[in-house]
Design a protein around this motif. Structure first.
Motif, PDB file in Angstrom:
ATOM      1  N   MET A   1       2.179   7.233  -1.696  1.00 20.76           N
ATOM      2  CA  MET A   1       1.563   6.214  -0.850  1.00 20.76           C
ATOM      3  C   MET A   1       2.232   6.094   0.513  1.00 20.76           C
ATOM      4  SD  MET A   1      -1.011   4.872  -2.468  1.00 20.76           S
ATOM      5  CE  MET A   1      -1.331   6.537  -3.082  1.00 20.76           C
ATOM      6  N   ARG A   2       3.278   6.912   0.770  1.00 12.59           N
ATOM      7  CA  ARG A   2       3.951   6.811   2.065  1.00 12.59           C
ATOM      8  C   ARG A   2       2.999   7.229   3.183  1.00 12.59           C
ATOM      9  NH1 ARG A   2       9.347   5.917   1.335  1.00 12.59           N
ATOM     10  NH2 ARG A   2      10.327   6.773  -0.533  1.00 12.59           N
ATOM     11  N   PRO A   3       3.026   6.545   4.319  1.00 13.44           N
ATOM     12  CA  PRO A   3       2.186   6.949   5.451  1.00 13.44           C
ATOM     13  C   PRO A   3       2.593   8.330   5.958  1.00 13.44           C
ATOM     14  CG  PRO A   3       3.747   5.247   6.102  1.00 13.44           C
ATOM     15  CD  PRO A   3       3.826   5.349   4.619  1.00 13.44           C
ATOM     16  N   ALA A   4       1.605   9.077   6.425  1.00  9.03           N
ATOM     17  CA  ALA A   4       1.859  10.443   6.880  1.00  9.03           C
ATOM     18  C   ALA A   4       2.143  10.514   8.373  1.00  9.03           C
ATOM     19  CB  ALA A   4       0.666  11.329   6.529  1.00  9.03           C
ATOM     20  N   SER A   5       1.952   9.416   9.096  1.00  3.62           N
ATOM     21  CA  SER A   5       2.183   9.417  10.539  1.00  3.62           C
ATOM     22  C   SER A   5       2.556   8.015  10.993  1.00  3.62           C
ATOM     23  CB  SER A   5       0.927   9.879  11.283  1.00  3.62           C
ATOM     24  OG  SER A   5      -0.108   8.914  11.133  1.00  3.62           O
ATOM     25  N   LEU A   6       3.026   7.911  12.230  1.00  5.75           N
ATOM     26  CA  LEU A   6       3.386   6.608  12.776  1.00  5.75           C
ATOM     27  C   LEU A   6       2.181   5.680  12.847  1.00  5.75           C
ATOM     28  CD1 LEU A   6       5.854   7.475  15.692  1.00  5.75           C
ATOM     29  CD2 LEU A   6       6.395   6.330  13.534  1.00  5.75           C
ATOM     30  N   ASP A   7       1.000   6.243  13.071  1.00  2.00           N
ATOM     31  CA  ASP A   7      -0.211   5.420  13.159  1.00  2.00           C
ATOM     32  C   ASP A   7      -0.537   4.755  11.826  1.00  2.00           C
ATOM     33  OD1 ASP A   7      -0.593   5.910  15.830  1.00  2.00           O
ATOM     34  OD2 ASP A   7      -1.782   7.721  15.474  1.00  2.00           O
ATOM     35  N   GLU A   8      -0.118   5.372  10.716  1.00  2.00           N
ATOM     36  CA  GLU A   8      -0.387   4.809   9.388  1.00  2.00           C
ATOM     37  C   GLU A   8       0.698   3.830   8.943  1.00  2.00           C
ATOM     38  OE1 GLU A   8      -1.009   7.809   6.487  1.00  2.00           O
ATOM     39  OE2 GLU A   8      -2.730   8.706   7.508  1.00  2.00           O
ATOM     40  N   TYR A   9       1.789   3.757   9.685  1.00  2.00           N
ATOM     41  CA  TYR A   9       2.918   2.902   9.311  1.00  2.00           C
ATOM     42  C   TYR A   9       2.518   1.434   9.469  1.00  2.00           C
ATOM     43  CZ  TYR A   9       7.834   1.423   9.028  1.00  2.00           C
ATOM     44  OH  TYR A   9       9.024   0.856   8.646  1.00  2.00           O
ATOM     45  N   ILE A  10       2.752   0.650   8.439  1.00  2.00           N
ATOM     46  CA  ILE A  10       2.319  -0.749   8.422  1.00  2.00           C
ATOM     47  C   ILE A  10       3.513  -1.670   8.669  1.00  2.00           C
ATOM     48  CG2 ILE A  10       1.368  -2.579   6.953  1.00  2.00           C
ATOM     49  CD1 ILE A  10      -0.251  -0.395   5.527  1.00  2.00           C
ATOM     50  N   GLY A  11       3.317  -2.659   9.540  1.00  2.59           N
ATOM     51  CA  GLY A  11       4.359  -3.637   9.836  1.00  2.59           C
ATOM     52  C   GLY A  11       5.277  -3.193  10.967  1.00  2.59           C
ATOM     53  N   GLN A  12       6.292  -4.017  11.232  1.00  2.00           N
ATOM     54  CA  GLN A  12       7.318  -3.745  12.251  1.00  2.00           C
ATOM     55  C   GLN A  12       6.702  -3.501  13.629  1.00  2.00           C
ATOM     56  OE1 GLN A  12       9.906  -4.544  10.732  1.00  2.00           O
ATOM     57  NE2 GLN A  12       9.121  -4.165   8.670  1.00  2.00           N
ATOM     58  N   THR A  13       5.704  -4.305  13.974  1.00  2.00           N
ATOM     59  CA  THR A  13       5.052  -4.136  15.276  1.00  2.00           C
ATOM     60  C   THR A  13       6.004  -4.434  16.432  1.00  2.00           C
ATOM     61  OG1 THR A  13       4.204  -6.406  15.100  1.00  2.00           O
ATOM     62  CG2 THR A  13       2.748  -4.615  14.384  1.00  2.00           C
ATOM     63  N   HIS A  14       7.065  -5.196  16.172  1.00  2.00           N
ATOM     64  CA  HIS A  14       8.045  -5.455  17.232  1.00  2.00           C
ATOM     65  C   HIS A  14       8.799  -4.180  17.609  1.00  2.00           C
ATOM     66  CE1 HIS A  14      10.303  -5.684  13.498  1.00  2.00           C
ATOM     67  NE2 HIS A  14      11.436  -5.656  14.162  1.00  2.00           N
ATOM     68  N   LEU A  15       8.762  -3.162  16.733  1.00  2.00           N
ATOM     69  CA  LEU A  15       9.389  -1.885  17.025  1.00  2.00           C
ATOM     70  C   LEU A  15       8.380  -0.808  17.403  1.00  2.00           C
ATOM     71  CD1 LEU A  15      12.000  -1.675  14.111  1.00  2.00           C
ATOM     72  CD2 LEU A  15      12.406  -2.415  16.458  1.00  2.00           C
ATOM     73  N   PHE A  16       7.182  -0.884  16.775  1.00  2.00           N
ATOM     74  CA  PHE A  16       6.221   0.210  16.923  1.00  2.00           C
ATOM     75  C   PHE A  16       4.903  -0.195  17.554  1.00  2.00           C
ATOM     76  CE2 PHE A  16       8.981   1.572  13.470  1.00  2.00           C
ATOM     77  CZ  PHE A  16       9.368   2.803  13.957  1.00  2.00           C
ATOM     78  N   GLY A  17       4.853  -1.403  18.093  1.00  2.00           N
ATOM     79  CA  GLY A  17       3.646  -1.795  18.798  1.00  2.00           C
ATOM     80  C   GLY A  17       3.429  -0.919  20.024  1.00  2.00           C
ATOM     81  N   PRO A  18       2.221  -0.918  20.567  1.00  2.00           N
ATOM     82  CA  PRO A  18       1.929  -0.098  21.747  1.00  2.00           C
ATOM     83  C   PRO A  18       2.920  -0.375  22.878  1.00  2.00           C
ATOM     84  CG  PRO A  18      -0.080  -1.059  20.851  1.00  2.00           C
ATOM     85  CD  PRO A  18       1.054  -1.692  20.117  1.00  2.00           C
ATOM     86  N   GLY A  19       3.503   0.698  23.385  1.00  4.88           N
ATOM     87  CA  GLY A  19       4.414   0.575  24.518  1.00  4.88           C
ATOM     88  C   GLY A  19       5.827   0.170  24.175  1.00  4.88           C
TER      89      GLY A  19
END
Length: 410
Positions: A1-19
């Motif tokens: 069930m692990r995401p295969a890419s950064l786009d599939e990663y759920i949560g932690q938007t403070h680190l991976f949000g756009p920009g």
């Protein structure tokens, strides 16, 4: 069930949000050593894998529970071979806080010369568990607990990958998302069990009853010697100090629900009574002490109610740290002013020799003075200026104490 890419990663938007800087760094293929600090099930291991994948680096995963210095050296040898082939290596060390200081030092040379890009994962505060040499070479990223909406995404994705083999009621998914308590791994474990139970039905369906069964009995996040422990007792103490009985009661129940020893909480409540209520309401100390005794007599869960009673009383009571501050200042003088002699007039004189030396001479017995107060008498050592450590606040019983002290001083 692990995401295969950064786009599939759920949560932690403070680190991976756009920009966001970390996302831009990874999308640019730039690597640096990092510490991932966060609660269980928030995606630390997954993130480390995605970092290596995004930057086309060799990924070596070790757990500090099982690995030692020998394993670190073996990983470094693999990394050196990969480096000669023009490929970088990410060494991921899970539970890095379980390595002692010497073990943490073992891989620093390879991190320093670029052989390894180090990624450590920990649920404990790096400030306390990791040595300064390692912290200076790695940036710390704080991962947050997943929200219920995040957990729903995890569950929905997992169900979608079942390709319709099992259905799930909306209410059932809501229950599991809530019971997961921000932990994606826990949510997937519950879903797996729910699917097993649902497979007996025709057609297979995860009902609210099944969700209740798999979600029951899970304790909220709490570790009796870790970060959550100290954070929660701090929140309880500060809620009492801040005169918020409802918040204080909530944090008390959070700790009890998480498995904290009620005796520990009772001892801390005694400290609160001395530190934050003091002489503004001396009943607080008595009630806190009685709560300890009641718990010893009744145990759980009946005795916990007495602790709750003390917590709410202290939160509602008048507050004063005057005694706490006075004690600290007096203790500081005791440590720094040396061994000042007790004045002769304050010494006891049980023998003729001591009387002949002037022990107890000119001592004024307070009960023989007007209002039982020897006005003008000095009780400090000679050569030490009289201090006023205790300065009552204008709350609770200390109002009366302040008035009495003012009259005597006048």
């Amino acid at each position: 069930m692990r995401p295969a890419s950064l786009d599939e990663y759920i949560g932690q938007t403070h680190l991976f949000g756009p920009g966001k800087p970390l996302r831009r760094m990874l999308e640019g293929g730039h690597l640096h050593s990092m510490i991932l600090w966060g609660p269980p099930g928030t995606g630390k291991t997954t993130l480390a894998r995605l970092v290596a994948q995004q930057c086309d680096a060799q990924f070596i995963a070790l757990s500090a529970v099982m690995a030692g210095v020998k394993d670190i050296r073996a990983a470094a040898e693999q990394a050196q071979e990969a480096r000669r082939a023009g490929r970088r290596t990410v060494l991921f060390l899970d539970e890095v806080h379980r390595f002692n200081k010497a073990q943490q030092d073992a891989f620093l040379p390879w991190v320093e010369d670029g052989t390894l890009v180090f990624i450590g994962a920990t649920t404990e505060n790096p400030s306390f568990e990791l040595n300064n040499a390692l912290l200076s070479r790695a940036r710390v990223y704080v991962l947050r607990s997943l929200t219920e909406a995040d957990i729903r995404q995890v569950l929905d994705r997992a169900l979608a990958r079942q390709e319709g083999a099992v259905a799930a009621e909306e209410r059932a998914l809501e229950l599991m998302a809530k019971a997961a308590d921000g932990d994606a791994r826990r949510s997937l474990n519950m879903l797996e069990l729910a699917i097993d139970l649902a497979s007996a039905g025709e057609p297979p369906a995860i009902t609210e009853a099944i969700a209740n069964e798999v979600a029951s009995g899970g304790l909220r996040r709490f570790d009796k010697q870790g970060e959550a422990f100290y954070d929660q007792i701090s929140a309880l103490h500060k809620s009492v100090r801040g005169s918020d009985p409802d918040a204080a009661l909530y944090w008390l129940c959070r700790m009890l629900d998480g498995g904290c020893d009620p005796r520990y909480i009772a001892r801390r409540v005694l400290r609160m009574a001395s530190e934050d209520i003091g002489l503004a309401d001396p009943r607080g100390h008595t009630l806190a002490l009685e709560a300890c005794e009641v718990y010893e007599r009744l145990g759980s869960p009946e005795g916990e109610l007495a602790i709750a009673q003390a917590v709410v009383f202290l939160a509602c009571a008048a507050k004063s740290n005057a005694l706490y501050k006075a004690f600290g200042e007096a203790m500081q003088d005791a440590k720094t002013l040396g061994s000042l002699d007790v004045p002769l007039h304050l010494r006891n004189a049980p023998t003729k020799l001591m009387k002949s030396l002037g022990y107890g001479k000119d001592y004024r017995y307070a009960h023989d003075e007007p209002d039982a107060y020897a006005a003008g008498e000095n009780y400090f050592p000679e050569g030490m200026e009289p201090r006023q450590y205790y300065q009552p606040v204008s709350r609770g019983m200390e109002i009366k104490i302040a008035e009495a002290l003012a009259r005597r001083k006048k």
